[in-house]
Structures are given as structure tokens and as C-alpha cells.
Design an enzyme around this catalytic site. Structure first.
Site, mmCIF file in Angstrom:
data_model
loop_
_atom_site.group_PDB
_atom_site.id
_atom_site.type_symbol
_atom_site.label_atom_id
_atom_site.label_comp_id
_atom_site.label_asym_id
_atom_site.label_seq_id
_atom_site.Cartn_x
_atom_site.Cartn_y
_atom_site.Cartn_z
ATOM 1 C CB SER A 40 36.555 -12.427 -19.260
ATOM 2 O OG SER A 40 36.183 -11.076 -19.010
ATOM 3 C CG ASP A 327 43.622 -7.670 -19.331
ATOM 4 O OD1 ASP A 327 42.759 -7.112 -18.611
ATOM 5 O OD2 ASP A 327 43.407 -8.746 -19.919
ATOM 6 C CG HIS A 330 40.003 -9.128 -17.571
ATOM 7 N ND1 HIS A 330 40.496 -9.019 -18.860
ATOM 8 C CD2 HIS A 330 38.739 -9.582 -17.677
ATOM 9 C CE1 HIS A 330 39.565 -9.407 -19.712
ATOM 10 N NE2 HIS A 330 38.486 -9.749 -19.025
#
Length: 366
Positions: A40, A327, A330
Site C-alpha cells: 500500500s 489512518d 499510512h
């Protein structure tokens, strides 16, 4: 790519992230494209159209991305894939290969194969239903076929050999697969880490065999300092979880050594280990000089188990620029900009005459 050219290339990226920073224009197509693999940290939306647990294609993700739309990037705005591609003068954003609407220009200038939630261990990808590294490699092989059909074999090979390849992997293997599945079995982490490094080394060799010559290997984040890591293993005070950080350091050390060895043994392979851990860890421990305020919570929420999809439309986050994390797992775009700038300063000695710089009005407001 020799040492001098590498240093010049990195200087281009560093200058881009200064405050204010100039726009970099690449002359004569020195770096024609950028490709991204892994998790990610680099995924620009490959999970959007697959049955994956990890998804970031809903509000408030993307609230500070151009157009204010959720694209599948696990961030409030741009991520390193975009920032580096823009710095190198390739394009402002890098599309996901599985987006389904790629143009010929997208193919020529590079795409992203990374999948949020993916890892080096196939069990990591299976657990979350995402695209594994071997599958990402197969997609890249498919891409080469499309590129060759578009521009011819010689130009396709030239594009691939001159492009920059970004790889980020290991975060989910350590934070999820090992910590929750393997650690309770008392499997020693150094053994698991060695297996991860062996597997990822084979991946790098496969990239080389497919024509890649410029590969940037990102370390893991300081996993114990992520908001989710603090919640799960940081105790009542939610400190940076020491064991998680130690695991990350062990893996990063082994990965760095493997990358150095590969650069020596494979001819004309400019593969570089990029330490993401240290600048982010330093920022977390000393945020005020850079204008950050909150280092322990995610701007749009902190999940109890570090699941990225905790952000909801009810999440209140009026000022992401003051947060290191968006979040539970990240960084914000602004934190990413700081980290990328910091890590590339280490490789800067001079400026290449093969690059031209055109000033633009830019800021780190997001």
C-alpha cells in the site's frame, strides 16, 4: 547506471521536495517511465476492482488528491509512487495497471502493479485476497507484451532498461502474518526474515531478467510506531511498540545486505536500498521542527488492529498537514513528502546537466 549518474538522479528528486521545490523536467527522456511493485505504500488503486479485504477507494481517502476523489491510494493525497514520478518529470500521477482504462501514453510512461495488503510471503496476500508479488510479476510480463505491441521490441526494451522501478514489501508480512499468525507458534523471527529476504531477492532477479536495471528497494516503515502498532502492542500509554520495530530493523538490515550483494554480482544492475524507516522514525520522535503536531493517531481514525480501512465519512480531520499519519497504518501526503526528501538527501552530491529545472509555485499544505 554508474555512481555519478545515480547521484545526479537522486539530486533531481531531492530538489523537487525542497520547500518551496521546483518542478523537474527530464531532458531527452533520460528516465522514460516509472513502475511500482509491492504494498500500500506504492499502490495507486489496483485493489479497487478485486475482492480484496484492504481497500482505500472510498471517502475520506483522496480528499486532498487532485479532484478530491478516492482513487484507491491509502492516503489523503499523493503517495511516493506519484511524488517520485512527478519529481523525475515523468508524469504527475501513476495509474494502477488494473484500473481498466489505461491509455497508450500510460503504458509508455509507466504503471503501478503494487497491491495494498500484499507481502513477500504468499500467505500474506492470500490472507487479504490481494495481488501477490509473483502475480504482480506476471502482470508486468503481460504489460511488456502490450508495450512491445505498441512501440516495438527495441523501444520497449529501451524504456524498461532506463526506467525506475520502486518496490515496497515486508510491512504486512511482519505486522500481520508474522505477528498474528507465526509469532504465537514461537517461530524465531530471524528465520522468518531470512526467508522473506531470500524470496524477495528472487523477485529482484526476475525483474533483472525482464530488463529492469534501476530498482529502488524501500525498507519497511517503523511498524511499532504506526498508530495501529501502538494500539496493539504499545501498552496503555501507546508508545512505539519495541518488538515490532526490532523486527522491522532486523528485516531491513538483512534486506540491505542482500541488495548490496545483488548490485555487485549482477552486471549493470543499479539496485539501491532506500531507508524509509529512519527518517520516518526521526520525524515521529521530533515532529515540531517540521510543523507536525500529532504523531500517534491517524488523522481520519486509528483502528484497533491496524486495519487501513478505518476511515469513514464520519471521520473528522480538518488539518491533515499537522498529522504524520492519515489512518492507522499510512502517512499523510505531507509526511510522505518529508520522508522522500529526507532519504534522498543522503545520495546527493551534485546536479546533472542532463536535467532542467523550471520553478513552479508549490507547497506542502496537504
Amino acid at each position: 547506471m554508474d555512481k555519478v549518474l545515480w547521484e545526479r538522479l537522486v539530486m533531481v528528486v531531492f530538489v523537487f521536495f525542497a520547500i518551496p521545490f521546483p518542478k523537474v523536467l527530464v531532458v531527452n527522456g533520460a528516465i522514460p517511465a516509472l513502475f511500482a511493485f509491492g504494498d500500500s505504500i506504492l499502490d495507486t488503486g489496483n485493489n479497487n476492482n478485486i475482492l480484496a479485504i484492504t481497500k482505500c477507494n472510498f471517502p475520506p481517502y483522496g480528499r486532498d488528491f487532485p479532484g478530491g476523489i478516492p482513487t484507491g491510494r491509502c492516503c489523503n493525497g499523493k503517495i511516493p509512487t506519484d511524488l517520485i514520478a512527478s519529481a523525475l518529470g515523468i508524469k504527475e500521477t501513476v495509474p494502477a495497471y488494473l484500473s481498466g482504462n489505461l491509455s497508450p501514453q500510460d503504458l509508455v510512461t509507466g504503471v503501478c502493479f503494487a497491491s495494498a495488503g500484499s507481502g513477500i510471503d504468499d500467505a500474506t496476500s492470500r490472507l487479504q485476497g490481494v495481488v501477490s508479488l509473483p502475480s504482480q510479476l506476471r502482470l508486468f510480463q503481460e504489460y511488456i507484451g502490450k508495450l512491445t505491441a505498441l512501440v516495438g521490441q527495441q523501444r520497449a526494451a529501451d524504456i524498461i532498461s532506463k526506467s525506475v522501478f520502486l518496490v515496497s514489501a515486508g510491512n504486512n508480512d511482519i505486522a500481520i502474518t508474522y505477528s498474528f499468525l507465526l509469532a504465537p507458534t514461537l517461530q524465531p523471527f530471524p528465520l522468518y526474515s531470512t526467508r522473506l529476504v531470500t524470496t524477495t531477492s528472487n523477485f529482484f532477479k526476475s525483474l533483472y531478467e525482464l530488463g529492469a536495471r534501476r530498482v529502488w528497494v524501500l525498507s519497511t516503515l517503523p511498524l511499532g510506531c504506526l498508530p495501529g502498532g501502538r494500539t496493539v502492542a504499545g501498552g496503555p500509554l501507546r508508545i512505539c511498540a519495541p518488538f515490532a520495530n526490532q523486527f522491522a530493523q532486523t528485516f531491513n538490515g538483512q534486506l540491505s545486505s542482500a541488495v548490496d550483494s545483488m548490485r555487485v554480482t549482477l552486471p549493470n544492475y543499479d539496485i539501491r536500498f532506500i531507508d524509509v524507516y529512519t527518517p520516518l522514525f526521526n520525524l515521529i520522535n521530533n515532529p515540531q521542527p517540521e510543523g507536525f503536531v500529532d504523531v500517534s493517531e491517524g488523522c481520519c481514525g486509528t483502528a484497533p488492529f491496524g486495519v487501513s480501512g478505518i476511515c469513514t465519512l464520519l471521520s473528522l480531520c480538518p488539518n491533515p498537514s499537522s498529522y504524520v499519519f492519515w489512518d492507522s497504518a499510512h502517512p499523510t501526503e505531507r509526511a510522505y513528502r518529508f520522508v522522500v526528501s529526507s532519504i534522498l538527501q543522503q545520495h546527493t552530491n551534485n546536479v546533472s546537466n542532463s536535467f532542467a529545472f523550471a520553478p513552479v509555485n508549490s507547497s506542502l499544505s496537504n
